[in-house]
Design a protein around this motif. Structure first.
Motif, PDB file in Angstrom:
ATOM      1  N   ALA A   1     -13.358 -20.593 -56.355  1.00 33.56           N
ATOM      2  CA  ALA A   1     -13.044 -21.633 -57.341  1.00 33.56           C
ATOM      3  C   ALA A   1     -12.037 -21.130 -58.367  1.00 33.56           C
ATOM      4  CB  ALA A   1     -14.322 -22.092 -58.044  1.00 33.56           C
ATOM      5  N   LEU A   2     -12.164 -19.872 -58.757  1.00 34.06           N
ATOM      6  CA  LEU A   2     -11.226 -19.305 -59.725  1.00 34.06           C
ATOM      7  C   LEU A   2      -9.816 -19.241 -59.145  1.00 34.06           C
ATOM      8  CD1 LEU A   2     -13.416 -16.405 -61.170  1.00 34.06           C
ATOM      9  CD2 LEU A   2     -12.774 -18.526 -62.332  1.00 34.06           C
ATOM     10  N   VAL A   3      -9.716 -18.851 -57.894  1.00 33.35           N
ATOM     11  CA  VAL A   3      -8.405 -18.802 -57.236  1.00 33.35           C
ATOM     12  C   VAL A   3      -7.806 -20.206 -57.162  1.00 33.35           C
ATOM     13  CG1 VAL A   3      -7.219 -18.377 -55.043  1.00 33.35           C
ATOM     14  CG2 VAL A   3      -8.844 -16.696 -55.924  1.00 33.35           C
ATOM     15  N   CYS A   4      -8.632 -21.195 -56.822  1.00 33.09           N
ATOM     16  CA  CYS A   4      -8.140 -22.577 -56.735  1.00 33.09           C
ATOM     17  C   CYS A   4      -7.701 -23.097 -58.102  1.00 33.09           C
ATOM     18  CB  CYS A   4      -9.222 -23.480 -56.154  1.00 33.09           C
ATOM     19  SG  CYS A   4      -9.511 -23.237 -54.383  1.00 33.09           S
ATOM     20  N   ALA A   5      -8.450 -22.753 -59.141  1.00 35.43           N
ATOM     21  CA  ALA A   5      -8.084 -23.176 -60.494  1.00 35.43           C
ATOM     22  C   ALA A   5      -6.746 -22.566 -60.902  1.00 35.43           C
ATOM     23  CB  ALA A   5      -9.173 -22.767 -61.482  1.00 35.43           C
ATOM     24  N   LEU A   6      -6.575 -21.288 -60.617  1.00 28.29           N
ATOM     25  CA  LEU A   6      -5.335 -20.606 -60.983  1.00 28.29           C
ATOM     26  C   LEU A   6      -4.161 -21.095 -60.135  1.00 28.29           C
ATOM     27  CD1 LEU A   6      -6.825 -17.047 -61.473  1.00 28.29           C
ATOM     28  CD2 LEU A   6      -5.855 -18.504 -63.268  1.00 28.29           C
ATOM     29  N   ARG A   7      -4.447 -21.435 -58.890  1.00 31.58           N
ATOM     30  CA  ARG A   7      -3.388 -21.982 -58.042  1.00 31.58           C
ATOM     31  C   ARG A   7      -2.961 -23.349 -58.571  1.00 31.58           C
ATOM     32  NH1 ARG A   7      -2.030 -26.522 -54.567  1.00 31.58           N
ATOM     33  NH2 ARG A   7      -0.508 -25.755 -53.055  1.00 31.58           N
ATOM     34  N   ASP A   8      -3.930 -24.157 -59.006  1.00 39.56           N
ATOM     35  CA  ASP A   8      -3.635 -25.464 -59.595  1.00 39.56           C
ATOM     36  C   ASP A   8      -2.808 -25.291 -60.864  1.00 39.56           C
ATOM     37  OD1 ASP A   8      -3.856 -28.302 -59.723  1.00 39.56           O
ATOM     38  OD2 ASP A   8      -5.471 -28.117 -61.199  1.00 39.56           O
ATOM     39  N   MET A   9      -3.184 -24.316 -61.658  1.00 38.95           N
ATOM     40  CA  MET A   9      -2.461 -24.028 -62.894  1.00 38.95           C
ATOM     41  C   MET A   9      -1.045 -23.535 -62.592  1.00 38.95           C
ATOM     42  SD  MET A   9      -3.940 -21.685 -65.966  1.00 38.95           S
ATOM     43  CE  MET A   9      -3.351 -21.897 -67.656  1.00 38.95           C
ATOM     44  N   HIS A  10      -0.926 -22.703 -61.575  1.00 43.54           N
ATOM     45  CA  HIS A  10       0.381 -22.182 -61.171  1.00 43.54           C
ATOM     46  C   HIS A  10       1.287 -23.319 -60.720  1.00 43.54           C
ATOM     47  CE1 HIS A  10       3.168 -19.864 -58.430  1.00 43.54           C
ATOM     48  NE2 HIS A  10       3.209 -19.128 -59.529  1.00 43.54           N
ATOM     49  N   TRP A  11       0.713 -24.255 -59.981  1.00 41.56           N
ATOM     50  CA  TRP A  11       1.470 -25.424 -59.524  1.00 41.56           C
ATOM     51  C   TRP A  11       1.920 -26.265 -60.719  1.00 41.56           C
ATOM     52  CZ3 TRP A  11      -0.923 -30.254 -56.742  1.00 41.56           C
ATOM     53  CH2 TRP A  11       0.113 -31.084 -56.299  1.00 41.56           C
ATOM     54  N   CYS A  12       1.026 -26.436 -61.684  1.00 42.75           N
ATOM     55  CA  CYS A  12       1.357 -27.182 -62.901  1.00 42.75           C
ATOM     56  C   CYS A  12       2.543 -26.537 -63.616  1.00 42.75           C
ATOM     57  CB  CYS A  12       0.138 -27.237 -63.820  1.00 42.75           C
ATOM     58  SG  CYS A  12       0.450 -27.960 -65.447  1.00 42.75           S
ATOM     59  N   ILE A  13       2.503 -25.215 -63.737  1.00 41.62           N
ATOM     60  CA  ILE A  13       3.591 -24.491 -64.402  1.00 41.62           C
ATOM     61  C   ILE A  13       4.903 -24.683 -63.646  1.00 41.62           C
ATOM     62  CG2 ILE A  13       4.440 -22.212 -65.070  1.00 41.62           C
ATOM     63  CD1 ILE A  13       2.169 -23.039 -66.813  1.00 41.62           C
ATOM     64  N   GLN A  14       4.840 -24.618 -62.324  1.00 42.27           N
ATOM     65  CA  GLN A  14       6.045 -24.789 -61.512  1.00 42.27           C
ATOM     66  C   GLN A  14       6.642 -26.187 -61.682  1.00 42.27           C
ATOM     67  OE1 GLN A  14       4.389 -23.656 -57.646  1.00 42.27           O
ATOM     68  NE2 GLN A  14       5.657 -21.811 -57.652  1.00 42.27           N
ATOM     69  N   GLU A  15       5.770 -27.201 -61.680  1.00 36.56           N
ATOM     70  CA  GLU A  15       6.252 -28.572 -61.851  1.00 36.56           C
ATOM     71  C   GLU A  15       6.817 -28.775 -63.255  1.00 36.56           C
ATOM     72  OE1 GLU A  15       6.443 -31.001 -59.442  1.00 36.56           O
ATOM     73  OE2 GLU A  15       5.985 -29.249 -58.199  1.00 36.56           O
ATOM     74  N   GLY A  16       6.163 -28.167 -64.235  1.00 33.63           N
ATOM     75  CA  GLY A  16       6.674 -28.254 -65.601  1.00 33.63           C
ATOM     76  C   GLY A  16       8.027 -27.586 -65.739  1.00 33.63           C
ATOM     77  N   GLU A  17       8.198 -26.483 -65.022  1.00 38.15           N
ATOM     78  CA  GLU A  17       9.478 -25.779 -65.047  1.00 38.15           C
ATOM     79  C   GLU A  17      10.585 -26.645 -64.456  1.00 38.15           C
ATOM     80  OE1 GLU A  17      11.291 -21.424 -63.714  1.00 38.15           O
ATOM     81  OE2 GLU A  17       9.531 -22.234 -62.695  1.00 38.15           O
ATOM     82  N   LYS A  18      10.265 -27.369 -63.392  1.00 38.93           N
ATOM     83  CA  LYS A  18      11.251 -28.272 -62.779  1.00 38.93           C
ATOM     84  C   LYS A  18      11.674 -29.354 -63.772  1.00 38.93           C
ATOM     85  CE  LYS A  18       9.554 -27.746 -58.025  1.00 38.93           C
ATOM     86  NZ  LYS A  18       8.873 -28.444 -56.891  1.00 38.93           N
ATOM     87  N   GLU A  19      10.680 -29.907 -64.482  1.00 30.71           N
ATOM     88  CA  GLU A  19      10.995 -30.949 -65.458  1.00 30.71           C
ATOM     89  C   GLU A  19      11.839 -30.393 -66.602  1.00 30.71           C
ATOM     90  OE1 GLU A  19       7.689 -33.179 -66.871  1.00 30.71           O
ATOM     91  OE2 GLU A  19       6.966 -33.722 -64.869  1.00 30.71           O
TER      92      GLU A  19
END
Length: 261
Positions: free
Chosen positions: A162-180
């Motif tokens: 679950a921790l890995v999935c949470a951090l992966r979700d967070m990592h994805w959020c950061i990547q999408e935010g970077e694109k914006e």
């Protein structure tokens, strides 16, 4: 009527996350249509964020140095900012990826300031201070902030997958935010600094995700106990302050009454 968001880490399916030895997702969620066809009537599992799509590299490949013993503390800081951000956006960070990233950077001292908190108390204290600042006070203040600590404890209790999935979700959020952030016109001179901060946060989250993947499960139960103890201390301190404020107000009223008499 909008239903209150139910955190994915509170769902039974969060306890059944299966990742490979390399950290990748083993069990894929059933598409919503299949759930309807099977008359299951719930897309509960699909709400749990997916694990990494590619194998997580060993830490030795990411850095020649030994991991800092403070990474457990930094993880608490990062998880708190993640849980708070999802609470703020009702679970949907995709509705405003860049805004979500900015919230993460403002709440997390590790990601937003490059800080190195040395204790769980120090990490949580900073997070609670940010939650109680004018920008977020309307959400619920200290009581809301203390509730987010329960979210962190719940995530830790679910263990490594679950921790890995949470951090992966967070990592994805950061990547999408970077694109914006890249697609926006630089209105202010700070925009370049913001993009740099986002990029650095992305790297930190990826590193700590790889670190989490290599840790034994017993680490999380011990860390959860420390976080729980610090929350209890914070609540006791808050109760003492309330009692003192009440006593001071009572004394002030008594003095005023005596003066009037």
């Amino acid at each position: 009527m909008i239903k209150p968001w139910d955190p994915w880490w509170s769902k039974p399916s969060a306890r059944n996350i299966c990742l490979s030895k390399e950290g990748t997702q083993l069990v894929q969620p059933i598409p919503d249509q299949e759930l309807l066809d099977d008359d299951i009537g719930s897309d509960e599992f699909s709400k749990v964020p997916l694990g990494p799509e590619t194998p997580l590299p060993p830490l030795s490949r990411l850095s020649s140095k030994e991991p800092s013993p403070l990474l457990t503390v930094h993880l608490v800081d990062i998880l708190y900012s993640y849980c708070f951000t999802l609470r703020l956006y009702n679970g949907d960070w995709r509705s405003d990826a860049l805004g979500s990233v900015m919230v993460v950077l403002s709440v997390s001292s590790v990601l937003g300031q490059g800080a190195q908190p040395e204790t769980v108390l120090e990490a949580l204290s900073h997070c609670l201070e940010q939650v109680c600042c004018p920008a977020y006070r309307h959400i619920g203040g200290l009581q809301f902030g203390l509730g987010v600590i329960d979210d962190v404890i719940s995530l830790l209790g679910l263990g490594t997958p679950a921790l890995v999935c949470a951090l992966r979700d967070m990592h994805w959020c950061i990547q999408e935010g970077e694109k914006e952030a890249k697609s926006e016109r630089p209105r202010k001179s700070q925009r370049g600094g913001t993009r740099s901060a986002i990029k650095l946060a992305e790297r930190k989250i990826y590193f700590i995700m790889c670190w989490v993947h290599e840790q034994p499960e017993e680490v999380w139960s011990s860390l959860a106990a420390i976080v729980r103890a610090e929350k209890t201390s914070a609540m006791e301190f808050q109760q003492i302050n309330r009692s003192e404020d009440l006593n001071n107000k009572t004394e002030a009223k008594s003095k005023s009454l005596i003066q009037e008499i």
